[in-house]
Motif scaffolding. Structure first.
Motif, PDB file in Angstrom:
ATOM      1  N   ASP A   1      14.216   6.362  26.642  1.00 27.98           N
ATOM      2  CA  ASP A   1      14.873   7.271  27.579  1.00 27.98           C
ATOM      3  C   ASP A   1      15.675   6.512  28.650  1.00 27.98           C
ATOM      4  O   ASP A   1      16.119   7.099  29.638  1.00 27.98           O
ATOM      5  CB  ASP A   1      13.850   8.200  28.239  1.00 27.98           C
ATOM      6  CG  ASP A   1      12.827   7.453  29.091  1.00 27.98           C
ATOM      7  OD1 ASP A   1      12.701   6.215  28.948  1.00 27.98           O
ATOM      8  OD2 ASP A   1      12.138   8.108  29.891  1.00 27.98           O
ATOM      9  N   HIS A   2      15.884   5.207  28.452  1.00 27.01           N
ATOM     10  CA  HIS A   2      16.627   4.403  29.424  1.00 27.01           C
ATOM     11  C   HIS A   2      18.067   4.908  29.530  1.00 27.01           C
ATOM     12  O   HIS A   2      18.666   5.354  28.551  1.00 27.01           O
ATOM     13  CB  HIS A   2      16.620   2.922  29.009  1.00 27.01           C
ATOM     14  CG  HIS A   2      17.101   2.017  30.086  1.00 27.01           C
ATOM     15  ND1 HIS A   2      18.430   1.724  30.268  1.00 27.01           N
ATOM     16  CD2 HIS A   2      16.425   1.358  31.054  1.00 27.01           C
ATOM     17  CE1 HIS A   2      18.557   0.907  31.302  1.00 27.01           C
ATOM     18  NE2 HIS A   2      17.341   0.664  31.795  1.00 27.01           N
ATOM     19  N   GLU A   3      18.616   4.821  30.735  1.00 24.60           N
ATOM     20  CA  GLU A   3      19.967   5.330  30.997  1.00 24.60           C
ATOM     21  C   GLU A   3      21.048   4.650  30.159  1.00 24.60           C
ATOM     22  O   GLU A   3      22.109   5.235  29.926  1.00 24.60           O
ATOM     23  CB  GLU A   3      20.303   5.205  32.482  1.00 24.60           C
ATOM     24  CG  GLU A   3      20.354   3.765  32.971  1.00 24.60           C
ATOM     25  CD  GLU A   3      20.553   3.660  34.471  1.00 24.60           C
ATOM     26  OE1 GLU A   3      21.400   4.379  35.025  1.00 24.60           O
ATOM     27  OE2 GLU A   3      19.838   2.846  35.078  1.00 24.60           O
TER      28      GLU A   3
ATOM     29  N   GLN B   1      22.453   6.779  27.426  1.00 22.79           N
ATOM     30  CA  GLN B   1      23.293   7.927  27.764  1.00 22.79           C
ATOM     31  C   GLN B   1      24.753   7.641  27.439  1.00 22.79           C
ATOM     32  O   GLN B   1      25.519   8.545  27.139  1.00 22.79           O
ATOM     33  CB  GLN B   1      23.133   8.300  29.235  1.00 22.79           C
ATOM     34  CG  GLN B   1      21.756   8.821  29.562  1.00 22.79           C
ATOM     35  CD  GLN B   1      21.543   9.004  31.046  1.00 22.79           C
ATOM     36  OE1 GLN B   1      22.459   8.888  31.847  1.00 22.79           O
ATOM     37  NE2 GLN B   1      20.303   9.278  31.431  1.00 22.79           N
TER      38      GLN B   1
END
Length: 119
Positions: free
Chosen positions: A28-30, A33
């Motif tokens: 879920d690390h940025e 994204q």
């Protein structure tokens, strides 16, 4: 660590002069994204950086990348498929220089082969 909270080291073992480091990637690390939102892919340069950081941890030295003789990206590292990465490192110290022969495996597949030098 270059990318804050991107991964954590689960364990490191040494066998026959090789280091085996199990790394858990934070899926879920940025970073994911932007690379890429619908299909996360761990950038190759990040995989190379992980080897450098692990080498620094193993040697207790701050190192600077010098050159790569051979870097081959063999498979995509998708943290949604498997968030565990295994780094296998064979290192040789000659004076202040360190050479690394490494393999990164993810989901049972060879993801990266690297031969590099650091000072």
């Amino acid at each position: 660590m270059l990318l804050k909270d991107f991964y954590s080291v689960v364990q490191t073992t040494k066998k026959d002069g090789h280091f085996f480091t199990e790394i858990k990637i934070r899926k879920d690390h940025e970073l994911y994204q932007g690379h890429f939102p619908d299909r996360p892919v761990t950038p190759g340069v990040i995989l190379m950086q992980m080897f450098k950081e692990e080498l620094e941890r193993q040697t207790g030295r701050e190192l600077k990348f010098s050159k790569a003789n051979n870097v081959k990206f063999m498979a995509v590292v998708d943290p949604n498929v498997d968030d565990i990465l295994i780094l296998e490192s064979e290192i040789e110290e000659v004076g202040k220089a360190i050479t690394l022969k490494g393999n990164a495996r993810n989901n049972g597949c060879l993801a990266l082969k690297i031969n590099a030098s650091y000072n």
